[in-house]
Design a protein around this motif. Structure first.
Motif, PDB file in Angstrom:
ATOM      1  N   SER A  21     -34.986  -4.995  25.740  1.00  0.00           N
ATOM      2  CA  SER A  21     -34.754  -5.590  27.052  1.00  0.00           C
ATOM      3  C   SER A  21     -33.336  -6.150  27.106  1.00  0.00           C
ATOM      4  O   SER A  21     -32.789  -6.589  26.097  1.00  0.00           O
ATOM      5  CB  SER A  21     -35.780  -6.679  27.331  1.00  0.00           C
ATOM      6  OG  SER A  21     -35.730  -7.680  26.341  1.00  0.00           O
ATOM      7  N   HIS A  23     -30.289  -8.026  29.984  1.00  0.00           N
ATOM      8  CA  HIS A  23     -29.851  -8.475  31.304  1.00  0.00           C
ATOM      9  C   HIS A  23     -28.662  -7.636  31.717  1.00  0.00           C
ATOM     10  O   HIS A  23     -27.742  -7.409  30.927  1.00  0.00           O
ATOM     11  CB  HIS A  23     -29.416  -9.946  31.266  1.00  0.00           C
ATOM     12  CG  HIS A  23     -30.562 -10.889  31.221  1.00  0.00           C
ATOM     13  ND1 HIS A  23     -31.352 -11.173  32.312  1.00  0.00           N
ATOM     14  CD2 HIS A  23     -31.069 -11.620  30.198  1.00  0.00           C
ATOM     15  CE1 HIS A  23     -32.282 -12.033  31.974  1.00  0.00           C
ATOM     16  NE2 HIS A  23     -32.141 -12.319  30.698  1.00  0.00           N
ATOM     17  N   THR A  50     -30.295 -15.118  37.064  1.00  0.00           N
ATOM     18  CA  THR A  50     -31.350 -14.104  36.948  1.00  0.00           C
ATOM     19  C   THR A  50     -31.919 -13.774  38.326  1.00  0.00           C
ATOM     20  O   THR A  50     -32.186 -12.605  38.626  1.00  0.00           O
ATOM     21  CB  THR A  50     -32.454 -14.583  35.987  1.00  0.00           C
ATOM     22  OG1 THR A  50     -31.874 -14.821  34.702  1.00  0.00           O
ATOM     23  CG2 THR A  50     -33.552 -13.545  35.843  1.00  0.00           C
ATOM     24  N   SER A  53     -29.481 -11.557  40.040  1.00  0.00           N
ATOM     25  CA  SER A  53     -29.552 -10.226  39.439  1.00  0.00           C
ATOM     26  C   SER A  53     -30.782  -9.467  39.936  1.00  0.00           C
ATOM     27  O   SER A  53     -30.700  -8.279  40.248  1.00  0.00           O
ATOM     28  CB  SER A  53     -29.579 -10.345  37.915  1.00  0.00           C
ATOM     29  OG  SER A  53     -29.756  -9.080  37.333  1.00  0.00           O
ATOM     30  N   ARG A  54     -31.921 -10.166  40.008  1.00  0.00           N
ATOM     31  CA  ARG A  54     -33.142  -9.510  40.515  1.00  0.00           C
ATOM     32  C   ARG A  54     -32.965  -9.061  41.964  1.00  0.00           C
ATOM     33  O   ARG A  54     -33.430  -7.994  42.347  1.00  0.00           O
ATOM     34  CB  ARG A  54     -34.337 -10.457  40.407  1.00  0.00           C
ATOM     35  CG  ARG A  54     -34.848 -10.632  39.011  1.00  0.00           C
ATOM     36  CD  ARG A  54     -36.050 -11.580  39.009  1.00  0.00           C
ATOM     37  NE  ARG A  54     -36.381 -12.020  37.688  1.00  0.00           N
ATOM     38  CZ  ARG A  54     -37.110 -11.346  36.826  1.00  0.00           C
ATOM     39  NH1 ARG A  54     -37.597 -10.174  37.159  1.00  0.00           N
ATOM     40  NH2 ARG A  54     -37.363 -11.828  35.628  1.00  0.00           N
ATOM     41  N   TYR A  57     -30.207  -6.003  41.815  1.00  0.00           N
ATOM     42  CA  TYR A  57     -30.628  -4.758  41.176  1.00  0.00           C
ATOM     43  C   TYR A  57     -32.073  -4.367  41.466  1.00  0.00           C
ATOM     44  O   TYR A  57     -32.490  -3.269  41.112  1.00  0.00           O
ATOM     45  CB  TYR A  57     -30.415  -4.834  39.658  1.00  0.00           C
ATOM     46  CG  TYR A  57     -28.955  -4.846  39.283  1.00  0.00           C
ATOM     47  CD1 TYR A  57     -28.153  -3.734  39.492  1.00  0.00           C
ATOM     48  CD2 TYR A  57     -28.369  -5.980  38.754  1.00  0.00           C
ATOM     49  CE1 TYR A  57     -26.809  -3.739  39.161  1.00  0.00           C
ATOM     50  CE2 TYR A  57     -27.020  -6.000  38.414  1.00  0.00           C
ATOM     51  CZ  TYR A  57     -26.255  -4.876  38.621  1.00  0.00           C
ATOM     52  OH  TYR A  57     -24.924  -4.900  38.289  1.00  0.00           O
ATOM     53  N   GLU A  66     -35.793  -3.033  31.070  1.00  0.00           N
ATOM     54  CA  GLU A  66     -36.608  -4.249  31.167  1.00  0.00           C
ATOM     55  C   GLU A  66     -35.712  -5.457  30.964  1.00  0.00           C
ATOM     56  O   GLU A  66     -34.792  -5.432  30.156  1.00  0.00           O
ATOM     57  CB  GLU A  66     -37.701  -4.236  30.099  1.00  0.00           C
ATOM     58  CG  GLU A  66     -38.653  -3.059  30.200  1.00  0.00           C
ATOM     59  CD  GLU A  66     -39.662  -3.199  31.324  1.00  0.00           C
ATOM     60  OE1 GLU A  66     -39.884  -4.343  31.789  1.00  0.00           O
ATOM     61  OE2 GLU A  66     -40.214  -2.174  31.736  1.00  0.00           O
ATOM     62  N   ARG A  67     -36.006  -6.526  31.687  1.00  0.00           N
ATOM     63  CA  ARG A  67     -35.273  -7.788  31.519  1.00  0.00           C
ATOM     64  C   ARG A  67     -35.955  -8.627  30.447  1.00  0.00           C
ATOM     65  O   ARG A  67     -37.176  -8.695  30.390  1.00  0.00           O
ATOM     66  CB  ARG A  67     -35.247  -8.576  32.824  1.00  0.00           C
ATOM     67  CG  ARG A  67     -34.362  -7.993  33.885  1.00  0.00           C
ATOM     68  CD  ARG A  67     -34.320  -8.908  35.109  1.00  0.00           C
ATOM     69  NE  ARG A  67     -33.439  -8.384  36.118  1.00  0.00           N
ATOM     70  CZ  ARG A  67     -33.840  -7.660  37.151  1.00  0.00           C
ATOM     71  NH1 ARG A  67     -35.097  -7.380  37.315  1.00  0.00           N
ATOM     72  NH2 ARG A  67     -32.952  -7.206  38.025  1.00  0.00           N
ATOM     73  N   PRO A  72     -29.806 -14.875  30.461  1.00  0.00           N
ATOM     74  CA  PRO A  72     -28.648 -14.261  29.809  1.00  0.00           C
ATOM     75  C   PRO A  72     -27.762 -15.253  29.049  1.00  0.00           C
ATOM     76  O   PRO A  72     -27.262 -14.929  27.965  1.00  0.00           O
ATOM     77  CB  PRO A  72     -27.876 -13.619  30.966  1.00  0.00           C
ATOM     78  CG  PRO A  72     -28.354 -14.311  32.194  1.00  0.00           C
ATOM     79  CD  PRO A  72     -29.761 -14.735  31.917  1.00  0.00           C
ATOM     80  N   THR A  83     -24.725 -10.176  27.642  1.00  0.00           N
ATOM     81  CA  THR A  83     -25.348  -9.398  28.703  1.00  0.00           C
ATOM     82  C   THR A  83     -24.543  -8.122  28.926  1.00  0.00           C
ATOM     83  O   THR A  83     -23.386  -8.036  28.525  1.00  0.00           O
ATOM     84  CB  THR A  83     -25.401 -10.242  29.996  1.00  0.00           C
ATOM     85  OG1 THR A  83     -26.133  -9.532  30.980  1.00  0.00           O
ATOM     86  CG2 THR A  83     -24.029 -10.552  30.514  1.00  0.00           C
TER      87      THR A  83
END
Length: 160
Positions: A21, A23, A50, A53-54, A57, A66-67, A72, A83
């Protein structure tokens, strides 16, 4: 991922293997996080970055990315793992110009071939960065792959 992006930009048929996984952030997200860390707690900054980022992306799991559970900046502080800074690779993955393949690695996420020829997969696939020798190992792999490609493109049989 930057190497894969550069090769895909040159119209090479590219694939990547993501062993664990990770980031994926833009350089702007990383910069914002570093600025915020001067004033806010690490847990808040990790949650905020995060979340961004979600949003940016969306769901990368369908592409094999996978995160991690931890943020990060926490991972960087505790494990020293940086990252991935996306330079356009994620777009290439979504457009299927770069594909994620896991079948050239073993159960531990390492190449099936052993060092020093670990970089050479089957069916014209190459592995970069799996030697556990840091950037020097990545450089060694890249040089070996470039030499192998030069031999193949010159019509000669590979030495490996």
């Amino acid at each position: 991922m930057e190497i894969a992006y550069d090769l895909a930009e040159s119209k090479a048929c590219m694939s990547i293997v993501i062993r664990s996984s990770v980031h994926i952030l833009t350089k702007e997200m990383v910069h914002l996080g570093m600025v915020l860390l001067k004033y806010l707690p690490l847990s808040f900054v990790d949650s905020f970055i995060t979340l961004i980022s979600r949003f940016w992306y969306v769901n990368l799991a369908k592409y094999g990315i996978e995160r991690p559970a931890n943020g990060p900046f926490y991972i960087k502080a505790t494990q020293g793992r940086s990252t991935v800074i996306d330079v356009g690779t994620v777009k290439k993955i979504k457009e299927e110009e770069i594909k994620e393949y896991g079948y050239i690695v073993n159960d531990e996420g390492l190449p099936k071939n052993k060092f020093p020829n670990h970089w050479r997969g089957s069916n014209g696939l190459y592995c970069v960065g799996f030697s556990r020798r840091g950037l020097a190992g990545v450089s060694m792999d890249a040089v070996a792959i470039a030499q192998d490609m030069k031999l193949i493109m010159g019509g000669k049989k590979s030495r490996y």
